[in-house]
Structure formats: structure tokens, C-alpha cells
Scaffold this motif. Sequence first.
Motif, PDB file in Angstrom:
ATOM      1  N   LYS A 110       2.182   8.535   2.549  1.00  0.00           N
ATOM      2  CA  LYS A 110       1.431   9.552   3.297  1.00  0.00           C
ATOM      3  C   LYS A 110       1.857   9.583   4.765  1.00  0.00           C
ATOM      4  CE  LYS A 110      -2.751   8.804   4.919  1.00  0.00           C
ATOM      5  NZ  LYS A 110      -4.209   8.551   5.041  1.00  0.00           N
ATOM      6  N   LYS A 119       0.874  -1.185   0.000  1.00  0.00           N
ATOM      7  CA  LYS A 119       0.000   0.000   0.000  1.00  0.00           C
ATOM      8  C   LYS A 119       0.909   1.232   0.000  1.00  0.00           C
ATOM      9  CE  LYS A 119      -3.849  -2.361   2.307  1.00  0.00           C
ATOM     10  NZ  LYS A 119      -4.814  -2.349   3.440  1.00  0.00           N
ATOM     11  N   TYR A 120       1.527   1.456  -1.149  1.00  0.00           N
ATOM     12  CA  TYR A 120       2.610   2.425  -1.226  1.00  0.00           C
ATOM     13  C   TYR A 120       2.135   3.865  -1.034  1.00  0.00           C
ATOM     14  CZ  TYR A 120       4.849  -1.730  -3.154  1.00  0.00           C
ATOM     15  OH  TYR A 120       5.321  -3.007  -3.339  1.00  0.00           O
ATOM     16  N   ASP A 121       0.955   4.200  -1.558  1.00  0.00           N
ATOM     17  CA  ASP A 121       0.426   5.557  -1.372  1.00  0.00           C
ATOM     18  C   ASP A 121       0.253   5.880   0.107  1.00  0.00           C
ATOM     19  OD1 ASP A 121       0.317   6.298  -4.022  1.00  0.00           O
ATOM     20  OD2 ASP A 121      -1.690   5.458  -4.320  1.00  0.00           O
ATOM     21  N   GLU A 122      -0.331   4.929   0.855  1.00  0.00           N
ATOM     22  CA  GLU A 122      -0.549   5.150   2.287  1.00  0.00           C
ATOM     23  C   GLU A 122       0.780   5.187   3.039  1.00  0.00           C
ATOM     24  OE1 GLU A 122      -3.827   3.129   4.357  1.00  0.00           O
ATOM     25  OE2 GLU A 122      -4.256   2.174   2.429  1.00  0.00           O
ATOM     26  N   MET A 164       6.538   2.787  -6.486  1.00  0.00           N
ATOM     27  CA  MET A 164       5.510   3.465  -7.288  1.00  0.00           C
ATOM     28  C   MET A 164       6.053   3.918  -8.642  1.00  0.00           C
ATOM     29  SD  MET A 164       4.039   5.705  -4.092  1.00  0.00           S
ATOM     30  CE  MET A 164       2.945   6.772  -5.039  1.00  0.00           C
TER      31      MET A 164
END
Length: 296
Positions: A221, A215-218, A253
Motif C-alpha cells: 500500500k 506486513k506485506y499488504d501494508e 504474497m
Amino acid sequence: MKEYNIGEKIKELRLSLEISQNDLAKQICEPQDLEKIEKGDEYPTLPQLHTLAKRLGIPITYFFETNWNQNVDYVNSVKTLMRNYVRDREYKALYEIVKREEEMPIFEGPDNIQFFLWHKAICYYHINKDKDRAIELLYKALETTNREQTDLREEEIQILHSIAAIHYDNNELEKAHDIFMKALTSLEKMYKIKNRKVYLRILYGLTQVLLKLKKYDECLKFSNLGIGICISEDNLYLFGEFYYQAGNALFKMGEVTEGYEYLSKSTSIFNVQKNDKMEEIVKEETFKLLNTSSSS
């Protein structure tokens, strides 16, 4: 300094913690100098006193108090020493204290019982490799002060962190994720967080789980949130680690240039901190990621 009986206090606490003069004096002074200090024949310098206080797990102000509650002071000193052993991963030394002290009347009361259950669980996990028993003890520790697990205090959130960390260590990522999120939500509900390091540890643990869950976006963040807190509070604790996590996520990503910038900053921070081990780990990981991205 004589009226404060500094030497007597050092000796009394050293003996109560079963620390030898040789061990206490290491990299502070010669053992014979410590003996003179304890007898009152010599006075420690202020830097020596700071280091002695840290090693004994007490605030330096302890030495200058003429009236103090010895029981409370002893309890706090033992707890600080135990936390230091956890930080330094000295689990066998920690277990010796747990066995020696947990049944003493001075440690009665739910908060102290909880503290010892928490650290006994840490010992069961790291020494006996007994994950199930460790987690059982950790939940028992929580129930000692908060059976419903609502409106958690910082101490209880640290126990949640221990539970999540064990799940993460055993690749039980979804369980670890849920507990880290519960801990983070509980912290963010608080009006004021006393120990900001607890908040940063929860954030960092969460980024580790998110990276493994892809879950690279999270992950990015929460890593940036950690970086922002470190910068705004002028706090280097886990600063390099957050840049490392963010850099990893960016590479995954496909953001190679930005990911490399983050990892380079991480390397620089560890270099400044003289953390050679982490600096080398980041360099090796950067090399692997660059090779992987160039061949894909």
C-alpha cells in the motif's frame, strides 16, 4: 559579469570552506583556469558556474547579488555542504565541519544548534558506531525547538527519520515502525510540504520496515502511494526503489507474475537513471525470488 565580482565570491567561499583549487576545479576546469576566474582574468561559462555553485552548496543566484547578508549566506552554504556530505556518505568530512563550525557565534540560535546536534549524531553513529549516543543527541536536537514534539516542522521530521533509520539499521523494527508512522502522520497534517523528498524518504523507510515485519499488504500500500506521488509529480526520486519494494511484497504474497512486473519496472528505471549498482541488486533479487517461488 565583472560588476558582480564572481571570481572574488568563488575564492572567498572556497577559502571559508577550506576547499583547495584542485578539489574545487575537479571535472569542471583546470586548476589554473579556476585561478584565472578567481582573479577576474576569465569568466566561467554558465554550465561551469552551475557546477561550482552546486559544489560550494549555494544557489547560482548568489553570484549575481550585489547586496547580500554575508552571515546568512555563509550559514546556508555550510548547511548545504553538510547535507551534501550526508547524501554522499562522507561522514568524516562532515565531522570536520561540525567540529570546526558548531561553536562559532554565527551559528547561535535554536535552529542552528539543532542542525549541528542532528549532524553530530549522524557522525557519532556512522563513525563511532555509538547508537545510544547518536539517538540521545537526536532527541536533544528535537527538544531544542520542540520539547513536546507536537506540530512538528519538516526539519524536526527529518530528525525523526534519522532516529527511525538507526532503529531499522539495528533491527529494532517495531520502534522504527512507530517513529516512521509518527513522522508520516505529522507530514500529512501539514497544509503544504516544502520538500517533497522528505515525504518520499519517510514513505520509503516505512516500506522497508513493513517488508521486514512481513506486513506485506501494508508494504504494498505505501509503496504504491510512493509510486503514485512520483508519477503525479513527475519525480524520479526513489521511484525505482518503490517499485522494488512493491515487487518484493507481491512475491512474498504469492503474486509472482505481478511481482515480476514491478521488479522489471524497477530494473528499467535504474537503467534509465544509470544506477548500475541498484539495477544489479534488483536483478539478483528477482533471480532469487523467481527460484524460491518455482521451488515452493
